[in-house]
Enzyme design. Structure first.
Site, PDB file in Angstrom:
ATOM      1  N   ASP A 147       0.866  -1.199   0.067  1.00  0.00           N
ATOM      2  CA  ASP A 147       0.156  -0.069   0.026  1.00  0.00           C
ATOM      3  C   ASP A 147       1.118   1.407   0.000  1.00  0.00           C
ATOM      4  O   ASP A 147       2.104   1.127  -0.594  1.00  0.00           O
ATOM      5  CB  ASP A 147      -1.114  -0.027   1.399  1.00  0.00           C
ATOM      6  N   HIS A 211      -3.537   5.908   3.419  1.00  0.00           N
ATOM      7  CA  HIS A 211      -4.408   4.791   2.975  1.00  0.00           C
ATOM      8  C   HIS A 211      -3.694   3.693   3.521  1.00  0.00           C
ATOM      9  O   HIS A 211      -4.333   2.790   4.193  1.00  0.00           O
ATOM     10  CB  HIS A 211      -4.384   4.881   1.519  1.00  0.00           C
ATOM     11  N   SER A 540     -11.182  -0.539  -0.379  1.00  0.00           N
ATOM     12  CA  SER A 540     -10.042  -0.989   0.026  1.00  0.00           C
ATOM     13  C   SER A 540     -10.303  -0.980   1.600  1.00  0.00           C
ATOM     14  O   SER A 540      -9.298  -1.309   2.232  1.00  0.00           O
ATOM     15  CB  SER A 540      -9.042   0.084  -0.469  1.00  0.00           C
TER      16      SER A 540
HETATM   17  C1  LIG Z   1      -5.367  -4.568   1.686  1.00  0.00           C
HETATM   18  O1  LIG Z   1      -6.245  -3.589   2.101  1.00  0.00           O
HETATM   19  C2  LIG Z   1      -6.882  -2.714   1.121  1.00  0.00           C
HETATM   20  C3  LIG Z   1      -7.599  -1.839   2.039  1.00  0.00           C
HETATM   21  O2  LIG Z   1      -6.859  -0.464   2.088  1.00  0.00           O
HETATM   22  C4  LIG Z   1      -7.582  -3.456   0.210  1.00  0.00           C
HETATM   23  O3  LIG Z   1      -8.178  -2.918  -0.823  1.00  0.00           O
HETATM   24  C5  LIG Z   1      -6.880  -4.556  -0.516  1.00  0.00           C
HETATM   25  O4  LIG Z   1      -7.494  -5.092  -1.452  1.00  0.00           O
HETATM   26  C6  LIG Z   1      -6.442  -5.418   0.608  1.00  0.00           C
HETATM   27  N1  LIG Z   1      -5.626  -6.578   0.054  1.00  0.00           N
HETATM   28  C7  LIG Z   1      -5.060  -7.540   0.883  1.00  0.00           C
HETATM   29  C8  LIG Z   1      -4.307  -8.238  -0.182  1.00  0.00           C
HETATM   30  O5  LIG Z   1      -5.491  -7.548   1.870  1.00  0.00           O
END
Ligand SMILES: *[C@@H]1O[C@H](CO)[C@@H](O)[C@H](O)[C@H]1NC(C)=O
Ligand SMILES: *[C@@H]1O[C@H](CO)[C@@H](O)[C@H](O)[C@H]1NC(C)=O
Ligand SMILES: *[C@@H]1O[C@H](CO)[C@@H](O)[C@H](O)[C@H]1NC(C)=O
Ligand SMILES: *[C@@H]1O[C@H](CO)[C@@H](O)[C@H](O)[C@H]1NC(C)=O
Ligand SMILES: *[C@@H]1O[C@H](CO)[C@@H](O)[C@H](O)[C@H]1NC(C)=O
Length: 719
Positions: A147, A211, A540
């Site tokens: 992220d 984020h 997310s």
């Molecule tokens: C991780 O967290 C984000 C939210 O910020 C999300 O959109 C994303 O899909 C998540 N991915 C995983 C691999 O957990």
């Protein structure tokens, strides 16, 4: 996997045809051959003979370009830890030549992805009081967060009472000038293959966007009592697995973009570093088809028993807008929670109007002059109509200064709030035709009215000498939930037509979690508010819930494979409601339903990864696409389920199907004599010919014993 990418001269556009024509006529000098970043994917790393992998990349490129020197200049990054490949600046022609080289699986242009912009855990029935935890096992779980970096200063990432990192951890943490790890954040890396870091962001894991901090705290944040967003949404903030460790892989920057080559570099390291779960919350624009990097990363992660969880995207309710749809990952859409923010406007005549927004500002009950955008038309060649909508450049800033401005925004509030804030207005009231289920946070006092209240307000302004108003701070109210959020991206799956996506949904609206103090609350320059906690909405925000739930299940069942964890999450969901206007897409909005982490911890049966060579991947959901609805259609599906309960078990099948659809399950009873025994069953789906079918038909299969209900959605749709 469909990873081959055509960059050859057979593509259909006429300009490309002309370009190819020139090249083949030897007239390529007429065309400027622009170079772009390409990812050259070469599959698995060499297993046996010792190979210098970066040197082998250099050799392949040298052969393709005909010069060792040029090859050296062009290679920007080599993937060497978990899979084989490299990034290089290439022309389209060079890329095509490389794609024909032995050992190269595919060559594709690196794309840019958008970042998908706590009470909610209790709302999911995952209250701290009910949750059985093994803190020792939990503290061995490492969640890799791909992220925008992380804010180490947040209390959510304190390492109080945590032991040293788990022995399996092979990652690193710097050294960095402005960042040090602790026993909670055990590793951190940043990736920017092209070295172009947008200011004021920096070459370190520090989060300038907020984020990544938000995501990481939803998954694995410590309990922080009395967290709130300027008094709103007050309560205790906590992640799903507060004792788990976090490994940070910064791939997104302050501008909100994340590139394929950096995401793939992060996967390459995270897999080798020993993370248990990968969280990725980036997506691409719908219709933009470069998904190869994420498919490759999640495939290699799955092979190393790491589950990748990703957000479905925020481009709903558009059909087919789902991103991150590869079968190797768990794709998560967003639902609304029972929390809504109501913001009142009180007029000088004592009348009250109620709008929806997240307004943290307190105007202290003072009345401000109220005007319509059309009362402040700029003389610089604009129209009354544009000014009434408060469109950029349409307003005379002298006239809006220190006033509340009423704007008839089309669709959503758009940029009107920002324009009035920049112009020196005190507040904004917007009228929209369709009140969003997920109000925004603005950098000045704002409320958003529906058409009925908007009419009352414009009548008041029209008929009053000195119209005045004040906007109250938002109040929290309870509303029915869960509904699929309107912004949550919908299926069907644009590439893998037999796989239902999103896989499931989780709360993604107004989630309070950690932030960064590097940018203001809205990220807008004229916003002077900073906060340790932020309310954010988006898929997310939903994905980390699923990632947290997956980490929780892994902590209780450390030997389960990613496929088993995914199955447990998908077969134990709760039903979700659809608001009427979006009901058409049904299962393509919510997949298997809303996650229920407590039930998922004890699923009864799971679908493990399939024997190789099967193309349905033993998927927990069943999707039957029908191309010709004028003829009767039939499809057969085989599934293998594993009994994960202690000891013997017996399950019977219950089928729910819409009228006319025949679903036959064989056998109707599954008997298991011990734990981890497998049983196979067959599902035959028969759909009659139809003239005017609904777009989607929803059915389901439930396997039940005395304790468990193992539910798989069976979705029929007419393509
Ligand atoms: C991780 O967290 C984000 C939210 O910020 C999300 O959109 C994303 O899909 C998540 N991915 C995983 C691999 O957990
Ligand atoms: C790659 O090409 C782009 C555009 O031609 C250029 O700006 C960039 O500097 C190049 N990068 C490398 C590492 O060659
Ligand atoms: C408007 O709200 C105020 C504050 O709650 C209340 O005292 C007043 O009675 C309301 N006025 C009307 C007309 O509803
Ligand atoms: C803005 O309003 C002021 C005061 O009425 C006026 O003097 C000025 O010319 C206006 N400017 C524009 C660009 O409309
Ligand atoms: C869905 O909404 C309807 C009407 O509001 C309600 O009767 C029903 O119980 C809801 N279902 C779920 C699963 O929440």
């Amino acid at each position: 996997m469909e990873m081959g990418r055509s960059s050859s001269c057979t593509a259909g556009s006429s300009t490309l045809f002309l370009f190819c024509f020139f090249v083949s006529m030897g007239l390529s000098l007429l065309v400027v051959a622009t170079k772009e970043k390409y990812i050259v994917y070469m599959g698995q790393l060499p297993h046996h003979q010792p190979v210098d992998v970066p040197e082998s990349h250099h050799k392949i490129l040298t052969d393709a370009l005909g010069s060792s020197e040029v090859a050296k200049e062009r290679i920007m990054h080599s993937y060497t830890r978990s899979f084989n490949g490299f990034v290089a600046n290439l022309t389209e022609d060079e890329a095509r030549k490389l794609s024909e080289t032995e050992g190269v699986v595919s060559v594709f242009k690196s794309g840019k992805h958008k970042l998908h912009t706590t009470k909610a855990w209790d709302f999911l029935g995952f209250s701290d009081l009910l949750v059985k935890r093994d803190r020792v096992v939990e503290s061995n779980i490492i969640v890799g967060v791909l992220d925008s970096g992380i804010n180490m200063q947040s209390e959510c990432f304190s390492d109080t009472n945590l032991g040293p990192p788990p022995a399996k951890w092979k990652g690193t943490c710097g050294p960095f000038d402005d960042f040090t790890c602790n026993k909670k954040i055990i590793g951190a890396r940043w990736f920017k293959v092209d070295k172009n870091i947008p200011a004021p962001d920096v070459a370190s894991p520090v989060d300038y966007r907020g984020h990544g901090s938000h995501t990481a705290s939803i998954i694995a944040g410590r309990v922080v009592e009395g967290a709130n967003f300027f008094g709103l949404a007050a309560g205790d903030a906590r992640g799903a697995v507060p004792s788990a460790r976090i490994a940070v892989y910064k791939v997104c920057y302050v501008d909100g973009y994340c590139s394929d080559e950096d995401i793939l570099a992060a996967f390459d390291h995270a897999i080798a570093d020993g993370v248990d779960i990968i969280n990725l919350s980036v997506g691409e624009d719908p219709g933009y088809s470069v998904t190869d990097a994420i498919a490759i990363g999640s495939f290699h992660a799955m092979q190393k028993r790491i589950l990748t969880i990703a957000s479905a995207g925020n481009d709903g309710p558009l059909e087919g807008s789902v991103v991150n749809f590869s079968p190797w990952m768990l794709t998560v859409g967003a639902t609304t929670t029972d929390r809504q923010f109501m913001t009142r406007v009180v007029l000088d005549n004592g009348n009250n109007l109620t709008g929806i927004s997240v307004n943290t500002f307190d105007m202290a009950n003072s009345m401000y002059p109220l005007i319509r955008g059309s009362d402040a038309v700029s003389l610089e060649g604009t129209s009354v109509m544009l000014a009434s909508r408060c469109v950029e450049g349409s307003l005379n800033v002298t006239l809006i200064k220190d006033k509340i401005v009423f704007c008839l925004t089309i669709g959503g509030p758009g940029k009107a709030g920002e324009i009035i804030s920049e112009g020196g207005g005190s507040g904004a009231i917007m009228q929209v035709s369709d009140i969003a289920d997920t109000p925004e946070v603005f950098s000045l006092p704002v409320t958003v009215l529906g058409e009925v209240d908007g009419k009352v307000l414009s009548d008041y302004i029209e008929n009053t000498q000195n119209p005045q108003a004040t906007i109250y701070k938002s109040e929290e109210i309870q509303i029915p939930a869960p509904f699929v959020a309107s912004f949550s991206s919908r299926g069907p799956n644009p590439v893998y037509q037999n796989i239902l996506k999103p896989d499931l949904v989780a709360p993604g609206k107004h989630i309070l979690a950690a932030s960064t103090l590097k940018t203001s609350v809205t990220g807008k320059p004229n916003d002077k508010r900073f906060s340790n906690f932020l309310l954010r909405s988006g898929t997310s925000m939903a994905a980390p819930f699923a990632a947290g739930a997956a980490a929780y299940i892994k902590s209780l069942h450390p030997t389960w494979s990613p496929a088993a964890i995914k199955s447990a999450l998908m077969t134990t969901t709760k039903a979700v409601n659809m608001s009427f206007e979006y009901a058409k897409l049904r299962d393509f909005a919510y997949g298997a339903g809303q996650i229920d982490p407590l039930r998922a911890a004890d699923p009864g049966l799971v679908t493990y990864a399939p024997p190789s060579g099967r193309d349905d991947l033993n998927y927990p959901s069943i999707l039957f696409p029908i191309r010709n609805r004028k003829k009767p259609s039939e499809a057969v599906y085989w599934r293998t389920v594993t009994n994960v309960d202690n000891g013997p078990a017996e399950y019977t099948a219950t089928v729910l199907a819409p009228a006319g659809v025949e679903i036959i399950v064989e056998p109707l009873t599954l008997k298991f004599s011990r734990q981890y025994e497998n049983q196979i069953f067959k599902v035959t789906v028969r759909v009659p010919a139809s003239n005017v079918p609904p777009y989607v038909l929803s059915a389901s299969l439930e396997w039940k014993d005395n304790v468990h209900t193992v539910r798989s959605p069976i979705v029929i749709y007419f393509t």
